[in-house]
Design a protein around this motif. Sequence first.
Motif, PDB file in Angstrom:
ATOM      1  N   MET A   1     -25.749  10.840  17.850  1.00 37.91           N
ATOM      2  CA  MET A   1     -24.919   9.693  17.488  1.00 37.91           C
ATOM      3  C   MET A   1     -23.792   9.513  18.500  1.00 37.91           C
ATOM      4  O   MET A   1     -23.311  10.469  19.094  1.00 37.91           O
ATOM      5  CB  MET A   1     -24.300   9.894  16.103  1.00 37.91           C
ATOM      6  CG  MET A   1     -25.276   9.765  14.936  1.00 37.91           C
ATOM      7  SD  MET A   1     -24.426   9.848  13.339  1.00 37.91           S
ATOM      8  CE  MET A   1     -24.084  11.611  13.252  1.00 37.91           C
ATOM      9  N   ASN A   2     -23.377   8.265  18.646  1.00 39.59           N
ATOM     10  CA  ASN A   2     -22.166   7.941  19.386  1.00 39.59           C
ATOM     11  C   ASN A   2     -21.050   7.717  18.369  1.00 39.59           C
ATOM     12  O   ASN A   2     -21.092   6.750  17.600  1.00 39.59           O
ATOM     13  CB  ASN A   2     -22.364   6.688  20.244  1.00 39.59           C
ATOM     14  CG  ASN A   2     -23.347   6.915  21.370  1.00 39.59           C
ATOM     15  OD1 ASN A   2     -23.402   7.999  21.948  1.00 39.59           O
ATOM     16  ND2 ASN A   2     -24.127   5.898  21.704  1.00 39.59           N
ATOM     17  N   ILE A   3     -20.075   8.605  18.355  1.00 40.80           N
ATOM     18  CA  ILE A   3     -19.031   8.593  17.334  1.00 40.80           C
ATOM     19  C   ILE A   3     -17.694   8.312  18.005  1.00 40.80           C
ATOM     20  O   ILE A   3     -17.300   9.011  18.951  1.00 40.80           O
ATOM     21  CB  ILE A   3     -18.985   9.940  16.594  1.00 40.80           C
ATOM     22  CG1 ILE A   3     -20.350  10.234  15.955  1.00 40.80           C
ATOM     23  CG2 ILE A   3     -17.882   9.940  15.531  1.00 40.80           C
ATOM     24  CD1 ILE A   3     -20.521  11.666  15.501  1.00 40.80           C
ATOM     25  N   LEU A  28     -15.582  19.087  15.724  1.00 39.85           N
ATOM     26  CA  LEU A  28     -16.854  18.353  15.748  1.00 39.85           C
ATOM     27  C   LEU A  28     -17.546  18.531  17.094  1.00 39.85           C
ATOM     28  O   LEU A  28     -18.758  18.780  17.154  1.00 39.85           O
ATOM     29  CB  LEU A  28     -16.600  16.867  15.473  1.00 39.85           C
ATOM     30  CG  LEU A  28     -16.239  16.508  14.036  1.00 39.85           C
ATOM     31  CD1 LEU A  28     -15.679  15.093  13.961  1.00 39.85           C
ATOM     32  CD2 LEU A  28     -17.454  16.640  13.119  1.00 39.85           C
ATOM     33  N   ALA A  29     -16.784  18.418  18.170  1.00 34.43           N
ATOM     34  CA  ALA A  29     -17.382  18.567  19.504  1.00 34.43           C
ATOM     35  C   ALA A  29     -17.896  19.974  19.739  1.00 34.43           C
ATOM     36  O   ALA A  29     -18.879  20.183  20.467  1.00 34.43           O
ATOM     37  CB  ALA A  29     -16.349  18.194  20.565  1.00 34.43           C
ATOM     38  N   THR A  30     -17.256  20.952  19.088  1.00 32.07           N
ATOM     39  CA  THR A  30     -17.672  22.352  19.250  1.00 32.07           C
ATOM     40  C   THR A  30     -18.903  22.678  18.422  1.00 32.07           C
ATOM     41  O   THR A  30     -19.875  23.271  18.928  1.00 32.07           O
ATOM     42  CB  THR A  30     -16.520  23.287  18.840  1.00 32.07           C
ATOM     43  OG1 THR A  30     -15.401  23.054  19.694  1.00 32.07           O
ATOM     44  CG2 THR A  30     -16.941  24.750  18.942  1.00 32.07           C
ATOM     45  N   TYR A  31     -18.893  22.308  17.154  1.00 32.13           N
ATOM     46  CA  TYR A  31     -19.960  22.714  16.237  1.00 32.13           C
ATOM     47  C   TYR A  31     -21.135  21.742  16.210  1.00 32.13           C
ATOM     48  O   TYR A  31     -22.230  22.099  15.757  1.00 32.13           O
ATOM     49  CB  TYR A  31     -19.396  22.894  14.830  1.00 32.13           C
ATOM     50  CG  TYR A  31     -18.385  24.023  14.736  1.00 32.13           C
ATOM     51  CD1 TYR A  31     -18.781  25.345  14.923  1.00 32.13           C
ATOM     52  CD2 TYR A  31     -17.045  23.778  14.500  1.00 32.13           C
ATOM     53  CE1 TYR A  31     -17.868  26.385  14.868  1.00 32.13           C
ATOM     54  CE2 TYR A  31     -16.117  24.809  14.436  1.00 32.13           C
ATOM     55  CZ  TYR A  31     -16.534  26.110  14.623  1.00 32.13           C
ATOM     56  OH  TYR A  31     -15.623  27.146  14.568  1.00 32.13           O
ATOM     57  N   PHE A  32     -20.932  20.530  16.713  1.00 37.90           N
ATOM     58  CA  PHE A  32     -22.016  19.547  16.764  1.00 37.90           C
ATOM     59  C   PHE A  32     -22.065  18.917  18.159  1.00 37.90           C
ATOM     60  O   PHE A  32     -21.796  17.727  18.340  1.00 37.90           O
ATOM     61  CB  PHE A  32     -21.805  18.483  15.674  1.00 37.90           C
ATOM     62  CG  PHE A  32     -21.815  19.052  14.277  1.00 37.90           C
ATOM     63  CD1 PHE A  32     -23.007  19.272  13.604  1.00 37.90           C
ATOM     64  CD2 PHE A  32     -20.624  19.400  13.663  1.00 37.90           C
ATOM     65  CE1 PHE A  32     -23.020  19.824  12.330  1.00 37.90           C
ATOM     66  CE2 PHE A  32     -20.619  19.955  12.380  1.00 37.90           C
ATOM     67  CZ  PHE A  32     -21.821  20.176  11.716  1.00 37.90           C
ATOM     68  N   PRO A  33     -22.413  19.742  19.154  1.00 37.96           N
ATOM     69  CA  PRO A  33     -22.347  19.297  20.556  1.00 37.96           C
ATOM     70  C   PRO A  33     -23.425  18.294  20.936  1.00 37.96           C
ATOM     71  O   PRO A  33     -23.365  17.712  22.029  1.00 37.96           O
ATOM     72  CB  PRO A  33     -22.517  20.611  21.334  1.00 37.96           C
ATOM     73  CG  PRO A  33     -23.324  21.489  20.421  1.00 37.96           C
ATOM     74  CD  PRO A  33     -22.847  21.157  19.039  1.00 37.96           C
ATOM     75  N   GLU A 363     -15.007  25.172  10.857  1.00 37.53           N
ATOM     76  CA  GLU A 363     -16.445  24.909  10.771  1.00 37.53           C
ATOM     77  C   GLU A 363     -16.799  24.190   9.480  1.00 37.53           C
ATOM     78  O   GLU A 363     -17.595  23.238   9.474  1.00 37.53           O
ATOM     79  CB  GLU A 363     -17.218  26.223  10.875  1.00 37.53           C
ATOM     80  CG  GLU A 363     -18.719  26.031  10.985  1.00 37.53           C
ATOM     81  CD  GLU A 363     -19.457  27.316  11.313  1.00 37.53           C
ATOM     82  OE1 GLU A 363     -20.680  27.253  11.531  1.00 37.53           O
ATOM     83  OE2 GLU A 363     -18.804  28.383  11.365  1.00 37.53           O
ATOM     84  N   LYS A 364     -16.202  24.609   8.358  1.00 42.69           N
ATOM     85  CA  LYS A 364     -16.469  23.947   7.070  1.00 42.69           C
ATOM     86  C   LYS A 364     -15.976  22.508   7.087  1.00 42.69           C
ATOM     87  O   LYS A 364     -16.644  21.599   6.580  1.00 42.69           O
ATOM     88  CB  LYS A 364     -15.802  24.725   5.923  1.00 42.69           C
ATOM     89  CG  LYS A 364     -16.549  25.970   5.475  1.00 42.69           C
ATOM     90  CD  LYS A 364     -15.877  26.571   4.245  1.00 42.69           C
ATOM     91  CE  LYS A 364     -16.736  27.664   3.612  1.00 42.69           C
ATOM     92  NZ  LYS A 364     -16.851  28.846   4.464  1.00 42.69           N
ATOM     93  N   CYS A 365     -14.807  22.288   7.656  1.00 42.29           N
ATOM     94  CA  CYS A 365     -14.264  20.936   7.734  1.00 42.29           C
ATOM     95  C   CYS A 365     -15.163  20.039   8.585  1.00 42.29           C
ATOM     96  O   CYS A 365     -15.511  18.930   8.174  1.00 42.29           O
ATOM     97  CB  CYS A 365     -12.854  20.974   8.311  1.00 42.29           C
ATOM     98  SG  CYS A 365     -12.089  19.343   8.516  1.00 42.29           S
ATOM     99  N   ALA A 366     -15.554  20.522   9.746  1.00 42.03           N
ATOM    100  CA  ALA A 366     -16.411  19.733  10.630  1.00 42.03           C
ATOM    101  C   ALA A 366     -17.755  19.445   9.973  1.00 42.03           C
ATOM    102  O   ALA A 366     -18.280  18.317  10.070  1.00 42.03           O
ATOM    103  CB  ALA A 366     -16.622  20.471  11.955  1.00 42.03           C
TER     104      ALA A 366
END
Length: 376
Positions: A1-3, A28-33, A363-366
């Motif tokens: 996705m483009n977010i 988000l950038a770390t855990y969902f690269p 991590e939980k928040c992201a």
Amino acid sequence: MNIAFDAKRAYQNNTGLGNYSRTLISSLATYFPQHSYYLYAPKLTTLYQTAAFSNMQSVLPEKRLHRWFRSAWRSKYVVGELAAKGIDIYHGLSHEIPFGIHTSGVKSVVTMHDLIFERYPGQYNPIDVQTYRRKAKYACQYADKIIAISEQTKQDIIHYYKTPAEKIEVVYQSCDESFAVTHDESQIRQMKAQYGLPDSYFLYVGSIIERKNLMGIIHAMLQLKGDIDLPLVVLGGGSSYKKKVKTFVAQHGMSDRIIWLNEKARLADADLPLLYQGAQALIYPSIFEGFGIPILEALWSRTPVITSAGSCFGETGGDAALYVNPLQPPTIADAMRKVLREPSFAATMRTKGWAHAQLFSREKCAAGVMKVYESL
């Protein structure tokens, strides 16, 4: 996705809303690269650095008219650019989304931190209340999903704006991971020496405004005078209410017991976890909050927390905090006495606090926010 994000506060706000923005975007950038992240900002500052993330880029107003009227670009004209650049989801990180985005085909999410201006409008400039209300009501009506940072905020959105409950997801925020790093006694002593702090102190962190109730702590300390004379370190800025508190303090001969840290020096960001860890307890007797981030920072720091019963505080503090009636200073005084006089109880608070803080990891928040994106 483009977010895409409304990144104004990530670059321009060095307190709560800015910290939320920076922590969430980085997480988000770390855990969902696998996704691409675009930070739409009227201007860039050194508050936030994106160089470490190859999947992240900043976007500034390009057209001359938009550079002249950056606020209008952010609140309206950015919509045309989002669709043209193939943005899938736009996330307004603090109570607002651009006007007209609901007609653009770009899905939108808004984070609502609180509706304190609706609960206590008398504590705000009337024009500001109207501005906040217009933006918040629009966002809650037209965003595809709303993220509330607490159940308390979710219920307020439902109550004040009649928003359907199913449109709102509660995703608890996190805080900077530096608070989870335990520092040894020598480092804490060095911090105290650097800022001229005593060996032992209570701590207040937050803006010095009426709702956050610093005066409640002062009244509690007055009751403890001669029994417990531990000083209070105050970290936060204020104006008229701060003057009121300082006048009361001076009138009651307590000036030597209140340390206004902002007036002594500017505390380095890296030293804030040390300030927490050096305290006997954080005292946070606010009347109302959307979340209460200093509570979480203290729990991560293994510092006992004394805070208010009600509002969102039970969500943030869980079974780890000691709860008081913020309008009854004797209850605050009793809690301060208990933390100091019962070391085993304070040790249990530290253990429980660390355990409860794990519910609010980056991590939980992201993951919670990403789940909202994926639902769209």
